[in-house]
Every structure is written in structure tokens, then in C-alpha cells.
Scaffold this motif. Structure first.
Motif, PDB file in Angstrom:
ATOM      1  N   TRP A 127       0.537  -1.286  -0.398  1.00  0.00           N
ATOM      2  CA  TRP A 127      -0.129   0.112  -0.283  1.00  0.00           C
ATOM      3  C   TRP A 127       1.045   0.964   0.269  1.00  0.00           C
ATOM      4  O   TRP A 127       0.821   1.959  -1.394  1.00  0.00           O
ATOM      5  CB  TRP A 127      -0.700   0.042   1.505  1.00  0.00           C
ATOM      6  N   PRO A 128       2.089   1.618   1.291  1.00  0.00           N
ATOM      7  CA  PRO A 128       2.552   2.507   0.878  1.00  0.00           C
ATOM      8  C   PRO A 128       2.735   2.834  -0.851  1.00  0.00           C
ATOM      9  O   PRO A 128       3.630   4.287  -1.260  1.00  0.00           O
ATOM     10  CB  PRO A 128       3.291   2.524   1.542  1.00  0.00           C
ATOM     11  N   MET A 129       3.622   1.525  -0.907  1.00  0.00           N
ATOM     12  CA  MET A 129       4.314   2.124  -2.470  1.00  0.00           C
ATOM     13  C   MET A 129       3.523   2.116  -3.442  1.00  0.00           C
ATOM     14  O   MET A 129       3.343   3.342  -4.381  1.00  0.00           O
ATOM     15  CB  MET A 129       5.080   0.681  -3.224  1.00  0.00           C
ATOM     16  N   VAL A 130       1.777   1.934  -3.548  1.00  0.00           N
ATOM     17  CA  VAL A 130       0.802   2.031  -4.173  1.00  0.00           C
ATOM     18  C   VAL A 130       0.864   3.585  -3.870  1.00  0.00           C
ATOM     19  O   VAL A 130       0.798   4.278  -5.448  1.00  0.00           O
ATOM     20  CB  VAL A 130      -0.245   0.886  -4.717  1.00  0.00           C
ATOM     21  N   ARG A 131       0.818   3.557  -2.831  1.00  0.00           N
ATOM     22  CA  ARG A 131       0.373   5.770  -2.513  1.00  0.00           C
ATOM     23  C   ARG A 131       1.612   6.625  -3.005  1.00  0.00           C
ATOM     24  O   ARG A 131       0.979   7.709  -3.500  1.00  0.00           O
ATOM     25  CB  ARG A 131       0.647   5.962  -0.790  1.00  0.00           C
ATOM     26  N   ARG A 132       2.192   6.688  -2.463  1.00  0.00           N
ATOM     27  CA  ARG A 132       3.572   6.607  -3.128  1.00  0.00           C
ATOM     28  C   ARG A 132       3.639   7.414  -4.627  1.00  0.00           C
ATOM     29  O   ARG A 132       3.497   8.364  -5.216  1.00  0.00           O
ATOM     30  CB  ARG A 132       4.994   6.549  -2.224  1.00  0.00           C
ATOM     31  N   GLN A 133       2.956   6.156  -5.544  1.00  0.00           N
ATOM     32  CA  GLN A 133       3.296   6.774  -6.796  1.00  0.00           C
ATOM     33  C   GLN A 133       2.072   7.025  -7.721  1.00  0.00           C
ATOM     34  O   GLN A 133       2.252   8.278  -8.242  1.00  0.00           O
ATOM     35  CB  GLN A 133       3.656   4.928  -7.664  1.00  0.00           C
ATOM     36  N   ARG A 134       0.633   7.060  -6.631  1.00  0.00           N
ATOM     37  CA  ARG A 134       0.157   7.799  -6.716  1.00  0.00           C
ATOM     38  C   ARG A 134       0.181   9.359  -6.818  1.00  0.00           C
ATOM     39  O   ARG A 134      -0.531  10.087  -7.691  1.00  0.00           O
ATOM     40  CB  ARG A 134      -1.261   7.270  -6.556  1.00  0.00           C
ATOM     41  N   LEU A 135       0.757  10.030  -5.549  1.00  0.00           N
ATOM     42  CA  LEU A 135       0.479  10.683  -5.284  1.00  0.00           C
ATOM     43  C   LEU A 135       1.803  11.120  -6.091  1.00  0.00           C
ATOM     44  O   LEU A 135       2.095  12.293  -6.508  1.00  0.00           O
ATOM     45  CB  LEU A 135       1.512  11.078  -3.886  1.00  0.00           C
ATOM     46  N   GLU A 191       3.465  12.431   2.779  1.00  0.00           N
ATOM     47  CA  GLU A 191       2.638  12.295   1.542  1.00  0.00           C
ATOM     48  C   GLU A 191       1.446  12.244   2.551  1.00  0.00           C
ATOM     49  O   GLU A 191       0.421  12.780   1.812  1.00  0.00           O
ATOM     50  CB  GLU A 191       2.691  11.082   1.732  1.00  0.00           C
ATOM     51  N   ARG A 192       0.999  12.688   3.881  1.00  0.00           N
ATOM     52  CA  ARG A 192       0.145  12.195   4.489  1.00  0.00           C
ATOM     53  C   ARG A 192      -0.395  14.180   4.448  1.00  0.00           C
ATOM     54  O   ARG A 192      -1.552  14.459   4.190  1.00  0.00           O
ATOM     55  CB  ARG A 192      -0.064  12.761   6.121  1.00  0.00           C
ATOM     56  N   GLU A 193       0.511  14.909   4.055  1.00  0.00           N
ATOM     57  CA  GLU A 193       0.259  16.684   3.647  1.00  0.00           C
ATOM     58  C   GLU A 193      -0.255  16.395   2.530  1.00  0.00           C
ATOM     59  O   GLU A 193      -1.344  17.331   1.587  1.00  0.00           O
ATOM     60  CB  GLU A 193       1.138  17.586   3.608  1.00  0.00           C
ATOM     61  N   LEU A 194       0.254  15.548   1.396  1.00  0.00           N
ATOM     62  CA  LEU A 194       0.053  15.912   0.016  1.00  0.00           C
ATOM     63  C   LEU A 194      -1.993  15.347   0.272  1.00  0.00           C
ATOM     64  O   LEU A 194      -2.432  15.955  -0.717  1.00  0.00           O
ATOM     65  CB  LEU A 194       0.527  14.530  -1.057  1.00  0.00           C
ATOM     66  N   ALA A 195      -1.576  14.462   1.527  1.00  0.00           N
ATOM     67  CA  ALA A 195      -3.264  14.023   1.453  1.00  0.00           C
ATOM     68  C   ALA A 195      -4.403  14.552   1.101  1.00  0.00           C
ATOM     69  O   ALA A 195      -5.649  14.807   0.581  1.00  0.00           O
ATOM     70  CB  ALA A 195      -3.956  12.407   1.826  1.00  0.00           C
ATOM     71  N   GLU A 196      -3.880  15.246   2.239  1.00  0.00           N
ATOM     72  CA  GLU A 196      -4.608  16.619   2.937  1.00  0.00           C
ATOM     73  C   GLU A 196      -4.716  17.620   1.566  1.00  0.00           C
ATOM     74  O   GLU A 196      -6.363  18.207   1.858  1.00  0.00           O
ATOM     75  CB  GLU A 196      -3.900  17.416   3.839  1.00  0.00           C
ATOM     76  N   ALA A 238     -10.537  18.833  -2.559  1.00  0.00           N
ATOM     77  CA  ALA A 238     -12.142  17.961  -3.321  1.00  0.00           C
ATOM     78  C   ALA A 238     -13.514  18.972  -2.591  1.00  0.00           C
ATOM     79  O   ALA A 238     -14.622  19.231  -2.853  1.00  0.00           O
ATOM     80  CB  ALA A 238     -12.149  16.710  -2.886  1.00  0.00           C
ATOM     81  N   GLU A 239     -13.452  19.702  -1.391  1.00  0.00           N
ATOM     82  CA  GLU A 239     -14.268  20.717  -0.900  1.00  0.00           C
ATOM     83  C   GLU A 239     -14.008  21.683  -0.932  1.00  0.00           C
ATOM     84  O   GLU A 239     -15.648  22.694  -0.873  1.00  0.00           O
ATOM     85  CB  GLU A 239     -13.489  20.394   0.189  1.00  0.00           C
ATOM     86  N   GLN A 270      -3.023  29.404  -1.478  1.00  0.00           N
ATOM     87  CA  GLN A 270      -2.700  29.340  -2.774  1.00  0.00           C
ATOM     88  C   GLN A 270      -2.212  27.909  -3.623  1.00  0.00           C
ATOM     89  O   GLN A 270      -3.290  26.743  -4.600  1.00  0.00           O
ATOM     90  CB  GLN A 270      -2.683  30.851  -3.612  1.00  0.00           C
ATOM     91  N   VAL A 271      -1.097  28.109  -3.457  1.00  0.00           N
ATOM     92  CA  VAL A 271       0.134  27.202  -3.666  1.00  0.00           C
ATOM     93  C   VAL A 271      -0.136  25.712  -3.387  1.00  0.00           C
ATOM     94  O   VAL A 271      -0.188  24.133  -3.945  1.00  0.00           O
ATOM     95  CB  VAL A 271       1.282  26.847  -2.742  1.00  0.00           C
ATOM     96  N   ALA A 272      -0.754  25.418  -1.879  1.00  0.00           N
ATOM     97  CA  ALA A 272      -1.673  23.916  -1.656  1.00  0.00           C
ATOM     98  C   ALA A 272      -2.915  23.710  -2.343  1.00  0.00           C
ATOM     99  O   ALA A 272      -2.770  22.126  -2.980  1.00  0.00           O
ATOM    100  CB  ALA A 272      -1.676  24.278   0.170  1.00  0.00           C
ATOM    101  N   ASP A 273      -3.477  24.225  -2.556  1.00  0.00           N
ATOM    102  CA  ASP A 273      -4.450  24.198  -3.301  1.00  0.00           C
ATOM    103  C   ASP A 273      -4.663  23.979  -4.512  1.00  0.00           C
ATOM    104  O   ASP A 273      -4.860  22.958  -5.611  1.00  0.00           O
ATOM    105  CB  ASP A 273      -6.293  25.539  -2.765  1.00  0.00           C
ATOM    106  N   LEU A 274      -3.417  25.062  -5.349  1.00  0.00           N
ATOM    107  CA  LEU A 274      -3.570  25.135  -6.848  1.00  0.00           C
ATOM    108  C   LEU A 274      -2.632  23.367  -6.860  1.00  0.00           C
ATOM    109  O   LEU A 274      -2.535  22.980  -8.475  1.00  0.00           O
ATOM    110  CB  LEU A 274      -2.357  26.109  -6.982  1.00  0.00           C
ATOM    111  N   SER A 275      -1.780  23.248  -6.100  1.00  0.00           N
ATOM    112  CA  SER A 275      -0.955  21.437  -6.585  1.00  0.00           C
ATOM    113  C   SER A 275      -1.769  20.397  -6.487  1.00  0.00           C
ATOM    114  O   SER A 275      -0.670  19.455  -7.353  1.00  0.00           O
ATOM    115  CB  SER A 275      -0.193  21.558  -5.355  1.00  0.00           C
TER     116      SER A 275
END
Length: 195
Positions: free
Chosen positions: A25-33, A55-60, A66-67, A124-129
């Protein structure tokens, strides 16, 4: 084979599957991110002490994105903003400093029209990323020049470079991937309104 042995075999198979899934799972998540965020993934990993925190920050960021109630620009809005961008570029000839400020303001206006919060550069940077990661390096470079543009160390060439960098994100916002996301959200909101 007795039922007790069968149960033990089933439990061992389930445990093995869980262990393999936990390892993969971590490898799959890493590759997706990494695929989704591109260079922003590497930048975020460099800013954190460990990869999992990054990776937690990117998921956040994805969750927050999405909101957002992103909107697609109408063809008329795209035409208006494109014309305004042309004016910014023409203004550069006579007043590079003002043109740079106008480029920044216009980009902020387009972000707001699309539904992105515009109050804080870091947000802005976080949302646009999430959907504009490829153009984000340009935005950072332009912002860096624009924020030091009041000083004498910024040349006309620096200002030109900043406007060119701003243009990358401007075009991405006008014609980029988030149009599909915004169209999907608009469609979902229309369905809710009609129900």
C-alpha cells in the motif's frame, strides 16, 4: 483435512494477504501521489523530515481540494481574461513594474473566479498543487520576483521573466485540467438543485 486445520490455513492466508497489502500500500500510494503532484511531490518531501509526513500533507491537500467549489470559466470569461492578459503584456512595454503587479492581480482574479481561495499565497499554492502542479513552479518563481520587485535589485528582465511565469499558470487555469473537475462538480450541484 479437518475443519480446525482448514480454519488455520484460511487464517494464515488472510494474515499473509493483510501483511502483503500493508507492505504494498505505501508504494502504491507513493506512486499515485508522485504521478499526481509531479515536481510538487519531490518539493514537499524535501520540506518535511520524513516521506510519510509529506505524503500525509499531500493527501490533506487532495481532501481540501475536493471540498472546494471549483467552477469552469465560461467562454465569455475566458475571452475577457485573455484580452486583459494581452493588455498586461502590452502595458509591459511602457511600465514593467505596473504590468507585473497587474499580472499578479489578474491571476488572483482568475483563481477566485475558478473557486480557489485567494487570501494567502501558501494556501493558494497548496490548493493549486492538486491539479496545477506542473505550472506551480512558474507561479512560485513569479511570486518570488514580484515580492521583491519593490527593491532596486529587480531588473526589467526579471520582471519580464515573472510575467512569463505568471502566464504559465494563467493559461493552465483558463484551459487546464481542473475544467473537468469543475464541470463534474457543477454537474453534481445541478443534480442536487434539481432534486
Amino acid at each position: 483435512m479437518s475443519s480446525g486445520v482448514l480454519i488455520i490455513v484460511i487464517v494464515l492466508v488472510v494474515v499473509a494477504a493483510v501483511v502483503v497489502a500493508a507492505a504494498v500500500w505505501p508504494m502504491v500510494r507513493r506512486q499515485r501521489l508522485r504521478s499526481k503532484f509531479g515536481p510538487e511531490y519531490d518539493r514537499t518531501v524535501e520540506e518535511h523530515d520524513d516521506r510519510r509526513a509529506a505524503e500525509r500533507e499531500l493527501a490533506e491537500r487532495e481532501k481540501r481540494h475536493a471540498e472546494l467549489e471549483l467552477r469552469t470559466l465560461t467562454p465569455e470569461q475566458k475571452q475577457l481574461y485573455t484580452a486583459q492578459w494581452v493588455e498586461v503584456q502590452e502595458r509591459f512595454i511602457d511600465d514593467p513594474a505596473e504590468a507585473l503587479q497587474a499580472a499578479d492581480r489578474l491571476l488572483t482574479t482568475v483563481m477566485g473566479e475558478r473557486g480557489y481561495p485567494t487570501e494567502n499565497f501558501d494556501q493558494q499554492v497548496a490548493d493549486l498543487s492538486v491539479e496545477h502542479a506542473e505550472a506551480l513552479g512558474h507561479y512560485r518563481a513569479a511570486h518570488d520576483i514580484a515580492t521583491r520587485a519593490t527593491g532596486a535589485e529587480v531588473s526589467t528582465e526579471d520582471r519580464r521573466t515573472a510575467v512569463v511565469h505568471y502566464r504559465e499558470l494563467f493559461q493552465d487555469l483558463l484551459n487546464g485540467a481542473s475544467d473537468k473537475h469543475a464541470a463534474d462538480q457543477n454537474s453534481e450541484h445541478d443534480k442536487k438543485a434539481l432534486s
